[in-house]
Design a protein around this motif. Structure first.
Motif, PDB file in Angstrom:
ATOM      1  N   GLY A   7       5.658  -2.387  -6.062  1.00  0.00           N
ATOM      2  CA  GLY A   7       5.001  -1.627  -4.861  1.00  0.00           C
ATOM      3  C   GLY A   7       4.521  -0.269  -5.155  1.00  0.00           C
ATOM      4  N   LYS A   8       4.244   0.224  -6.419  1.00  0.00           N
ATOM      5  CA  LYS A   8       3.336   1.140  -6.655  1.00  0.00           C
ATOM      6  C   LYS A   8       1.929   0.961  -6.398  1.00  0.00           C
ATOM      7  CE  LYS A   8       6.546   3.484  -9.917  1.00  0.00           C
ATOM      8  NZ  LYS A   8       6.650   4.014 -11.309  1.00  0.00           N
ATOM      9  N   VAL A   9       1.402   2.043  -5.932  1.00  0.00           N
ATOM     10  CA  VAL A   9      -0.184   1.877  -5.746  1.00  0.00           C
ATOM     11  C   VAL A   9      -0.877   2.691  -6.859  1.00  0.00           C
ATOM     12  CG1 VAL A   9      -2.232   2.537  -3.800  1.00  0.00           C
ATOM     13  CG2 VAL A   9       0.149   1.629  -3.097  1.00  0.00           C
ATOM     14  N   TYR A  10      -2.001   2.141  -7.274  1.00  0.00           N
ATOM     15  CA  TYR A  10      -2.760   2.491  -8.329  1.00  0.00           C
ATOM     16  C   TYR A  10      -4.122   2.702  -8.118  1.00  0.00           C
ATOM     17  CZ  TYR A  10       1.446   2.289 -11.456  1.00  0.00           C
ATOM     18  OH  TYR A  10       2.856   2.580 -11.744  1.00  0.00           O
ATOM     19  N   PHE A  11      -4.834   3.707  -8.523  1.00  0.00           N
ATOM     20  CA  PHE A  11      -6.348   3.708  -8.282  1.00  0.00           C
ATOM     21  C   PHE A  11      -6.816   2.710  -9.430  1.00  0.00           C
ATOM     22  CE2 PHE A  11      -5.493   7.840  -6.262  1.00  0.00           C
ATOM     23  CZ  PHE A  11      -6.536   7.692  -5.138  1.00  0.00           C
ATOM     24  N   VAL A  12      -8.020   2.133  -9.029  1.00  0.00           N
ATOM     25  CA  VAL A  12      -8.792   1.223 -10.019  1.00  0.00           C
ATOM     26  C   VAL A  12     -10.087   1.490  -9.762  1.00  0.00           C
ATOM     27  CG1 VAL A  12      -7.082  -0.636 -10.189  1.00  0.00           C
ATOM     28  CG2 VAL A  12      -8.992  -0.593  -8.406  1.00  0.00           C
ATOM     29  N   GLY A  13     -10.942   1.281 -10.903  1.00  0.00           N
ATOM     30  CA  GLY A  13     -12.340   1.575 -11.254  1.00  0.00           C
ATOM     31  C   GLY A  13     -13.173   0.533 -10.686  1.00  0.00           C
ATOM     32  N   GLU A  14     -14.227   0.516 -11.017  1.00  0.00           N
ATOM     33  CA  GLU A  14     -15.187  -0.427 -10.780  1.00  0.00           C
ATOM     34  C   GLU A  14     -14.962  -1.509 -11.656  1.00  0.00           C
ATOM     35  OE1 GLU A  14     -17.252  -0.589  -7.953  1.00  0.00           O
ATOM     36  OE2 GLU A  14     -16.078   1.345  -7.501  1.00  0.00           O
ATOM     37  N   THR A  15     -14.119  -1.661 -12.482  1.00  0.00           N
ATOM     38  CA  THR A  15     -13.921  -2.834 -13.446  1.00  0.00           C
ATOM     39  C   THR A  15     -12.290  -3.038 -13.231  1.00  0.00           C
ATOM     40  OG1 THR A  15     -13.067  -1.172 -15.408  1.00  0.00           O
ATOM     41  CG2 THR A  15     -15.258  -1.985 -15.354  1.00  0.00           C
ATOM     42  N   LEU A  16     -11.683  -3.857 -13.986  1.00  0.00           N
ATOM     43  CA  LEU A  16     -10.333  -4.195 -13.925  1.00  0.00           C
ATOM     44  C   LEU A  16      -9.513  -3.159 -14.124  1.00  0.00           C
ATOM     45  CD1 LEU A  16     -10.264  -8.074 -14.738  1.00  0.00           C
ATOM     46  CD2 LEU A  16      -9.977  -6.890 -12.467  1.00  0.00           C
ATOM     47  N   ASP A  17      -9.861  -1.890 -14.774  1.00  0.00           N
ATOM     48  CA  ASP A  17      -9.079  -1.085 -15.316  1.00  0.00           C
ATOM     49  C   ASP A  17      -8.282  -0.122 -14.298  1.00  0.00           C
ATOM     50  OD1 ASP A  17     -10.034  -1.508 -17.753  1.00  0.00           O
ATOM     51  OD2 ASP A  17     -11.694   0.141 -17.598  1.00  0.00           O
ATOM     52  N   VAL A  18      -6.832   0.052 -14.491  1.00  0.00           N
ATOM     53  CA  VAL A  18      -6.067   0.829 -13.543  1.00  0.00           C
ATOM     54  C   VAL A  18      -6.188   2.306 -14.223  1.00  0.00           C
ATOM     55  CG1 VAL A  18      -3.716   1.250 -12.937  1.00  0.00           C
ATOM     56  CG2 VAL A  18      -4.548  -0.995 -13.055  1.00  0.00           C
ATOM     57  N   ILE A  19      -6.498   3.006 -13.267  1.00  0.00           N
ATOM     58  CA  ILE A  19      -6.787   4.432 -13.682  1.00  0.00           C
ATOM     59  C   ILE A  19      -5.677   5.414 -13.545  1.00  0.00           C
ATOM     60  CG2 ILE A  19      -8.269   6.494 -13.280  1.00  0.00           C
ATOM     61  CD1 ILE A  19     -10.557   4.670 -12.506  1.00  0.00           C
ATOM     62  N   GLY A  20      -5.023   5.346 -12.664  1.00  0.00           N
ATOM     63  CA  GLY A  20      -3.849   6.376 -12.314  1.00  0.00           C
ATOM     64  C   GLY A  20      -3.255   6.106 -10.816  1.00  0.00           C
TER      65      GLY A  20
END
Length: 98
Positions: free
Chosen positions: A83-96
């Protein structure tokens, strides 16, 4: 109803209605699904705007930490199984966390 906006070799961007609002999604061909982080997404989650969601959840310090890591605040988020929401970049990387 789902409406395709864009297809690339890596993902498909599409719109889908949610409680009368059109949310924009990015489905990676590997299976992950991201949601565009905008006012519509934030309002669907009960916030006044995207800025209000950022201020309420991670605050200015959290926002600045994400910007310092990638140079910008990403426009996509991913809701994880917990249920947590994470920012993701233009790749599949989860940023924060959002």
């Amino acid at each position: 109803m789902e409406r395709t906006i864009k297809r690339t070799k890596n993902y498909t961007i599409f719109e889908r209605a949610y409680e009368g609002q059109k949310l924009t999604f990015r489905r990676w061909h590997s299976g992950e699904v991201d949601i565009m982080f905008d006012d519509t997404f934030a309002k669907a989650g009960g916030y006044c705007s995207a800025a209000d969601m950022v201020n309420t959840t991670i605050g200015e310090q959290g926002k600045q930490e994400i910007i310092s890591r990638c140079g910008y605040l990403p426009s996509w988020v991913r809701v994880m199984d917990d249920g947590k929401v994470y920012f993701v970049g233009e790749t599949l990387d989860v940023i924060g966390e959002a």
